[in-house]
Design a protein around this motif. Structure first.
Motif, PDB file in Angstrom:
ATOM      1  N   LEU A  61       0.831  -1.209   0.000  1.00 19.49           N
ATOM      2  CA  LEU A  61       0.000   0.000   0.000  1.00 19.49           C
ATOM      3  C   LEU A  61       0.861   1.252   0.000  1.00 19.49           C
ATOM      4  O   LEU A  61       0.634   2.172  -0.798  1.00 19.49           O
ATOM      5  CB  LEU A  61      -0.929   0.011   1.216  1.00 19.49           C
ATOM      6  CG  LEU A  61      -1.671   1.331   1.439  1.00 19.49           C
ATOM      7  CD1 LEU A  61      -2.596   1.648   0.277  1.00 19.49           C
ATOM      8  CD2 LEU A  61      -2.440   1.311   2.745  1.00 19.49           C
ATOM      9  N   LEU A  62       1.841   1.326   0.882  1.00 20.00           N
ATOM     10  CA  LEU A  62       2.698   2.505   0.966  1.00 20.00           C
ATOM     11  C   LEU A  62       3.434   2.746  -0.346  1.00 20.00           C
ATOM     12  O   LEU A  62       3.533   3.878  -0.823  1.00 20.00           O
ATOM     13  CB  LEU A  62       3.688   2.354   2.119  1.00 20.00           C
ATOM     14  CG  LEU A  62       3.070   2.441   3.518  1.00 20.00           C
ATOM     15  CD1 LEU A  62       4.032   1.884   4.567  1.00 20.00           C
ATOM     16  CD2 LEU A  62       2.687   3.875   3.848  1.00 20.00           C
ATOM     17  N   VAL A  63       3.916   1.672  -0.936  1.00 19.71           N
ATOM     18  CA  VAL A  63       4.622   1.790  -2.217  1.00 19.71           C
ATOM     19  C   VAL A  63       3.660   2.243  -3.313  1.00 19.71           C
ATOM     20  O   VAL A  63       3.986   3.112  -4.129  1.00 19.71           O
ATOM     21  CB  VAL A  63       5.297   0.456  -2.593  1.00 19.71           C
ATOM     22  CG1 VAL A  63       5.802   0.479  -4.034  1.00 19.71           C
ATOM     23  CG2 VAL A  63       6.451   0.157  -1.639  1.00 19.71           C
ATOM     24  N   ALA A  64       2.449   1.675  -3.341  1.00 24.17           N
ATOM     25  CA  ALA A  64       1.472   2.008  -4.382  1.00 24.17           C
ATOM     26  C   ALA A  64       1.052   3.471  -4.315  1.00 24.17           C
ATOM     27  O   ALA A  64       0.924   4.140  -5.352  1.00 24.17           O
ATOM     28  CB  ALA A  64       0.247   1.099  -4.259  1.00 24.17           C
ATOM     29  N   PHE A 156      -7.417   1.910  -5.329  1.00 28.31           N
ATOM     30  CA  PHE A 156      -8.509   1.842  -4.355  1.00 28.31           C
ATOM     31  C   PHE A 156      -8.706   0.422  -3.841  1.00 28.31           C
ATOM     32  O   PHE A 156      -8.952   0.211  -2.656  1.00 28.31           O
ATOM     33  CB  PHE A 156      -9.804   2.365  -4.979  1.00 28.31           C
ATOM     34  CG  PHE A 156     -10.961   2.392  -4.025  1.00 28.31           C
ATOM     35  CD1 PHE A 156     -11.132   3.455  -3.145  1.00 28.31           C
ATOM     36  CD2 PHE A 156     -11.889   1.358  -3.989  1.00 28.31           C
ATOM     37  CE1 PHE A 156     -12.189   3.485  -2.244  1.00 28.31           C
ATOM     38  CE2 PHE A 156     -12.951   1.381  -3.098  1.00 28.31           C
ATOM     39  CZ  PHE A 156     -13.107   2.445  -2.228  1.00 28.31           C
ATOM     40  N   THR A 157      -8.580  -0.565  -4.739  1.00 28.08           N
ATOM     41  CA  THR A 157      -8.761  -1.955  -4.314  1.00 28.08           C
ATOM     42  C   THR A 157      -7.669  -2.383  -3.334  1.00 28.08           C
ATOM     43  O   THR A 157      -7.941  -3.144  -2.396  1.00 28.08           O
ATOM     44  CB  THR A 157      -8.772  -2.908  -5.523  1.00 28.08           C
ATOM     45  OG1 THR A 157      -7.523  -2.815  -6.227  1.00 28.08           O
ATOM     46  CG2 THR A 157      -9.896  -2.557  -6.489  1.00 28.08           C
ATOM     47  N   LYS A 161      -8.376  -3.454   0.687  1.00 31.19           N
ATOM     48  CA  LYS A 161      -7.907  -4.746   1.197  1.00 31.19           C
ATOM     49  C   LYS A 161      -7.005  -4.565   2.409  1.00 31.19           C
ATOM     50  O   LYS A 161      -7.138  -5.280   3.407  1.00 31.19           O
ATOM     51  CB  LYS A 161      -7.162  -5.497   0.091  1.00 31.19           C
ATOM     52  CG  LYS A 161      -6.803  -6.929   0.463  1.00 31.19           C
ATOM     53  CD  LYS A 161      -6.233  -7.675  -0.727  1.00 31.19           C
ATOM     54  CE  LYS A 161      -5.941  -9.126  -0.367  1.00 31.19           C
ATOM     55  NZ  LYS A 161      -5.383  -9.889  -1.507  1.00 31.19           N
ATOM     56  N   VAL A 162      -6.099  -3.586   2.339  1.00 31.61           N
ATOM     57  CA  VAL A 162      -5.201  -3.337   3.470  1.00 31.61           C
ATOM     58  C   VAL A 162      -5.985  -2.871   4.687  1.00 31.61           C
ATOM     59  O   VAL A 162      -5.738  -3.316   5.811  1.00 31.61           O
ATOM     60  CB  VAL A 162      -4.121  -2.299   3.091  1.00 31.61           C
ATOM     61  CG1 VAL A 162      -3.329  -1.870   4.324  1.00 31.61           C
ATOM     62  CG2 VAL A 162      -3.181  -2.875   2.044  1.00 31.61           C
ATOM     63  N   ARG A 163      -6.948  -1.976   4.470  1.00 36.21           N
ATOM     64  CA  ARG A 163      -7.729  -1.463   5.612  1.00 36.21           C
ATOM     65  C   ARG A 163      -8.469  -2.581   6.319  1.00 36.21           C
ATOM     66  O   ARG A 163      -8.609  -2.567   7.552  1.00 36.21           O
ATOM     67  CB  ARG A 163      -8.724  -0.397   5.128  1.00 36.21           C
ATOM     68  CG  ARG A 163      -9.616   0.167   6.250  1.00 36.21           C
ATOM     69  CD  ARG A 163      -8.771   0.792   7.330  1.00 36.21           C
ATOM     70  NE  ARG A 163      -9.546   1.122   8.523  1.00 36.21           N
ATOM     71  CZ  ARG A 163      -9.775   0.308   9.542  1.00 36.21           C
ATOM     72  NH1 ARG A 163      -9.289  -0.943   9.530  1.00 36.21           N
ATOM     73  NH2 ARG A 163     -10.471   0.700  10.583  1.00 36.21           N
ATOM     74  N   SER A 164      -8.939  -3.569   5.580  1.00 33.29           N
ATOM     75  CA  SER A 164      -9.703  -4.653   6.199  1.00 33.29           C
ATOM     76  C   SER A 164      -8.821  -5.724   6.827  1.00 33.29           C
ATOM     77  O   SER A 164      -9.270  -6.440   7.715  1.00 33.29           O
ATOM     78  CB  SER A 164     -10.631  -5.298   5.158  1.00 33.29           C
ATOM     79  OG  SER A 164      -9.885  -5.979   4.170  1.00 33.29           O
TER      80      SER A 164
END
Length: 201
Positions: A61-64, A156-157, A161-164
């Motif tokens: 996520l951080l990289v994206a 966004f996807t 996913k990371v948040r969940s």
């Protein structure tokens, strides 16, 4: 003659043992349990941090988000000058400003977690910037909106996913902040009326 020699040897061993103990204590103090060493969070797999376990998906996520900013910031700057539609120019300015904020947030969060981030757009992103640079007028507006909307849908996807799934409180908070920005950007891009159906997949 034998006793002093053995005495010196024993004393040397004690000194070495003491030095080793001090060195080990220094490592523990400088890198307490649960705090990754510099770059350790980039080694892959899951590592412990003071904010909870940091997974490969968390790092993704951080990289994206950082990767998105590396091309969407210059794209937003360019569209403010080149877009033919006043609405596209307005949307570009808002997205540019918010990506500057989000990029700073991504870099600060990554630094706290010891995650190494990229410093330039990837190959696809460079190709998109070149593609935009070769367009003018209405064609520019369409390709700019299409590329950004598709990119926001993809990231966004990852955010959702990371948040969940994340066990790391810093990453979860960052995912929530990121999701607000990305939601806003998708709505702004859709408000131009130029989002093709294929960009919504």
């Amino acid at each position: 003659m034998e006793r002093p020699s053995r005495f010196r040897f024993g004393r040397a061993l004690l000194i070495l043992a003491a030095v080793a103990a001090v060195g080990a204590a220094f490592v523990v103090v400088m890198n307490p349990v649960g705090v990754p060493t510099s770059g350790a969070a980039n080694l892959g797999g899951t590592v412990n941090t003071r904010w909870g376990r940091l997974s490969t998906l968390d790092r993704k996520l951080l990289v994206a988000v950082r990767q998105a900013g590396l091309w969407e910031i210059p794209a937003g700057q360019q569209a403010q000058q080149r877009a033919s539609s006043p609405r596209v120019r307005e949307v570009a300015e808002i997205i540019w400003q918010q990506h500057v904020q989000l990029d700073a947030d991504a870099r600060a969060t990554a630094e706290r977690l010891g995650v190494i981030l990229p410093n330039e757009p990837n190959g696809s992103q460079k190709a998109w910037l070149r593609e935009m640079s070769g367009k003018f007028g209405a064609d520019y507006d369409k390709i700019w909106v299409h590329r950004l909307r598709a990119a926001h849908g993809a990231v966004f996807t990852v955010i959702a996913k990371v948040r969940s799934q994340s066990e790391n409180s810093e990453v979860r908070a960052f995912a929530e902040r990121s999701m607000k920005f990305v939601n806003t950007h998708m709505s702004l891009l859709e408000s131009t009326g130029l989002v093709p159906r294929r960009a919504l997949k």
